[in-house]
Structures are given as structure tokens and as C-alpha cells.
Design an enzyme around this catalytic site. Structure first.
Site, PDB file in Angstrom:
ATOM      1  N   GLU A  62       0.836  -1.202   0.000  1.00 55.21           N
ATOM      2  CA  GLU A  62       0.000   0.000   0.000  1.00 55.21           C
ATOM      3  C   GLU A  62       0.874   1.257   0.000  1.00 55.21           C
ATOM      4  O   GLU A  62       0.610   2.207  -0.751  1.00 55.21           O
ATOM      5  CB  GLU A  62      -0.926   0.015   1.202  1.00 55.21           C
ATOM      6  N   TRP A  84      -8.299  -1.931  -0.246  1.00 55.25           N
ATOM      7  CA  TRP A  84      -9.063  -0.799  -0.782  1.00 55.25           C
ATOM      8  C   TRP A  84     -10.214  -1.262  -1.664  1.00 55.25           C
ATOM      9  O   TRP A  84     -10.892  -0.430  -2.274  1.00 55.25           O
ATOM     10  CB  TRP A  84      -8.140   0.133  -1.576  1.00 55.25           C
ATOM     11  N   TYR A 148      -4.619   9.314  -1.657  1.00 56.12           N
ATOM     12  CA  TYR A 148      -3.283   9.678  -1.167  1.00 56.12           C
ATOM     13  C   TYR A 148      -2.225   9.830  -2.258  1.00 56.12           C
ATOM     14  O   TYR A 148      -1.499  10.833  -2.289  1.00 56.12           O
ATOM     15  CB  TYR A 148      -2.814   8.640  -0.143  1.00 56.12           C
ATOM     16  N   CYS A 200      -7.832  10.002   5.879  1.00 50.85           N
ATOM     17  CA  CYS A 200      -7.808   9.867   7.341  1.00 50.85           C
ATOM     18  C   CYS A 200      -6.480  10.378   7.881  1.00 50.85           C
ATOM     19  O   CYS A 200      -6.444  11.141   8.830  1.00 50.85           O
ATOM     20  CB  CYS A 200      -8.036   8.424   7.757  1.00 50.85           C
ATOM     21  N   ARG A 220      -6.848  12.556  11.182  1.00 50.62           N
ATOM     22  CA  ARG A 220      -8.116  13.125  11.639  1.00 50.62           C
ATOM     23  C   ARG A 220      -9.017  12.078  12.268  1.00 50.62           C
ATOM     24  O   ARG A 220      -9.821  12.372  13.160  1.00 50.62           O
ATOM     25  CB  ARG A 220      -8.853  13.794  10.476  1.00 50.62           C
ATOM     26  N   ASP A 223      -9.355   4.260  12.950  1.00 51.57           N
ATOM     27  CA  ASP A 223      -9.955   2.982  13.327  1.00 51.57           C
ATOM     28  C   ASP A 223      -8.881   2.230  14.114  1.00 51.57           C
ATOM     29  O   ASP A 223      -7.977   1.631  13.540  1.00 51.57           O
ATOM     30  CB  ASP A 223     -10.361   2.239  12.052  1.00 51.57           C
TER      31      ASP A 223
END
Length: 318
Positions: A62, A84, A148, A200, A220, A223
Site C-alpha cells: 500500500e 481498498w 493519497y 484519514c 483526523r 480505526d
């Protein structure tokens, strides 16, 4: 200030004991605290959790996807990385091109209805096969847009130019190490409405002192059971790679989280994890003489002496 894996476990305990019960966009519900920071000394070992097995290969592939500036899940699927898939799949099943069974709220329904879950898996397998073998389909439904990789490598300005933030920050570290502007932002307000998932991990900053490179991430939303262990290891790996390119040692990874939450359907898994003893952290080995961050591949990384407790499965909230 809390340090290392114990800092992560203490965050889990804090949320279970003091977290506010909140609703969320997925309909799952969370227990949440606001404003939390953890620190990881990267010289003490690579911060991959030992109280449950975390798949380093998924984290590394990733990160390389981000670094390449790629936004299409085809690269991830080619590397057997499915993390994803749900966001791309959601776009397909909501489109006019989809003519299969109703997949509305597939994330929750797959947990509640075994018959539906079997059909969901079937449709997901069809989707993945088409992404891998149908270039036109992959281009249309595999691309997640302004996520991203796009923001890191091709931030678009109002004049239509592209800014390579990652390349620029590496050059800044090399030429002006004492700068307070070693920053990469993924939060582009103009692009938020068009993103499959608004970032995130929104902003990260590097800091050079005593020949060591440190990184702080502002996230921000985290999980804590499923996502945060990946984020810790991903930014630790990024720090190692950039330190390597810039001729620096590694320092700390500092992780600052806004809304740190545990989903209500992860609570029992977290309690299981908290009963386990921590083990020594593994070491990261770069097996290649490559220098540039942009040249590394999965085969260039080796994790040494990783001996975690078994993995703990939990559903992802989409």
C-alpha cells in the site's frame, strides 16, 4: 508521554474505559476519544504490533502504491492486496453498468445475512477479476481518484500545474534539514467531494536533529483496531526509506490522532488482544542498495525476527 506498543494498548484501554459512544457514517457505531498522541522510537525496533499478527506485506505494498502516485487498485490486486477493494466496489455496484443483485449497504448486510454474504463475495470476485483482466473496466471502476497517491505526487493547483509534494519534501530535507516546512498534506478541500474516502491521515511532517529523521502524522480519524496498526507501520516504513535516501538515521514516529475510535463490532476483539503480552519488536532490513524512495519494490524489504501472537479478524466498516 506514552511510548511504543504499550502506548497503542493503553489507547485501546482508554477508549474502552472512557470513550464516548458515537454514531458514524457507516451505521456501525463507535467508542471514541478526541486528541491522542503516541511516540515510537524507531531505534527500538520496527513498530509492527506483536499482540496480534499484522500483515507487513499489505502495509508495504500500500505504501509503495502511495509513493508511486498510483490511485488504481489494480496494482494492489496484482500484489494480492485487497484493503481498498470495498471503496472501488461500492462505486461499481452503485453505477448504471452494474446489473447484479442489490448490493446496497453491503458492508453491514454481509455481517448480518450469511446468504447475502455469499452473494457479496461472488460479486466481489467478479469485480476483482474484471479489474485485473479488463483494462477499460479497471480504468473506469478501479481508480479511486483524488486519494493519497494523487495528493502526495500530483497535487493540482488552480492554474492546472502539479506539485510533487513527496519529491519536494525529500529535497527539502536534504538541502535544508533545519526547515520547519517539511510537510506533505493529503487534505485538499477542493478535492474532498470527489474522493472515494477523504484522507484519514491528513498531514505529516519531518524533523531532523542529531543526524536522525523523525516523522509526525496528524490523523483526523483512526480505526484503532484495524487501521491504526497499519498507519503506524506504514509511516515508520516511510521514515526509514526517506532517512535512507537522505543519509540519516531514523529517530521517532509520532502519531497524533483526532477522533481515535473503536467500532462497536470490534470491542470483543480488542479485549482479546489486551489479554496478550507484548513481544520484542522485529527489525526492518532493506535488502537493496537502491537509494531513491521511488525505486523500491516489495522484494527489497525484509522483516527480521517478527514473532507475533495470532491474527484477530474483524469486519471492516465501509
Amino acid at each position: 508521554m506514552l511510548q511504543g506498543e504499550q502506548a497503542y494498548l493503553d489507547l485501546c484501554k482508554l477508549i474502552l474505559e472512557e470513550g464516548h459512544k458515537k454514531e458514524d457514517r457507516t451505521g456501525t457505531g463507535t467508542y471514541s476519544v478526541f486528541g491522542h498522541q503516541m511516540r515510537f522510537d524507531l531505534n527500538e525496533g520496527f513498530p509492527l504490533l506483536t499482540t496480534k499478527k499484522v500483515n507487513f506485506r499489505l502495509i508495504a505494498s500500500e505504501l509503495l502504491w502511495f509513493i508511486k502516485g498510483d490511485t488504481n487498485i489494480k496494482y494492489l490486486l496484482e500484489n494480492n492486496n485487497n484493503i481498498w477493494n470495498e471503496w472501488a466496489f461500492e462505486r461499481w455496484v452503485a453505477s448504471e453498468d452494474y446489473n447484479g443483485p442489490d448490493m446496497t449497504d453491503f458492508g453491514l448486510r454481509s455481517l448480518q445475512d450469511e446468504e447475502f454474504n455469499m452473494e457479496y463475495k461472488k460479486q466481489m470476485d467478479i469485480f476483482k477479476e474484471r479489474i485485473l483482466h479488463d483494462d477499460a473496466f479497471a480504468k473506469k471502476y478501479g481508480d479511486l481518484g483524488f486519494v493519497y497517491g494523487k495528493q502526495w505526487r500530483k497535487w493540482e493547483t488552480k492554474t492546472g500545474e502539479a506539485i510533487d509534494q513527496l519529491k519536494n519534501v525529500i529535497e527539502s530535507i536534504r538541502t535544508n534539514p533545519d526547515s520547519r516546512r517539511h510537510i506533505v498534506s493529503a487534505w485538499n478541500p477542493e478535492d474532498i467531494p470527489f474522493m472515494a474516502l477523504p484522507p484519514c491521515h491528513t498531514l505529516f511532517q519531518f524533523y531532523v536533529a542529531d543526524g536522525k529523521l523523525s516523522c509526525q502524522l496528524y490523523q483526523r480519524s483512526g480505526d484503532v483496531f484495524l487501521g491504526v496498526p497499519f498507519n503506524i507501520a506504514s509511516y515508520a516504513l516511510l521514515t526509514h526509506l526517506i532517512a535512507h535516501e537522505c543519509g540519516l538515521e531514523v529517530g521517532e514516529f509520532v502519531h497524533t490522532i483526532g477522533d481515535a475510535h473503536i467500532y462497536s463490532n470490534h470491542v470483543e476483539q480488542v479485549k482479546t488482544q489486551l489479554k496478550r503480552e507484548t513481544r520484542p519488536l522485529p527489525k526492518l532490513k532493506l535488502k537493496s542498495d537502491k537509494q531513491s524512495v521511488f525505486d523500491f519494490e516489495l522484494s527489497d524489504f525484509e522483516l527480521v525476527d517478527y514473532n507475533p501472537h495470532p491474527a484477530i479478524k474483524a469486519p471492516i466498516a465501509v
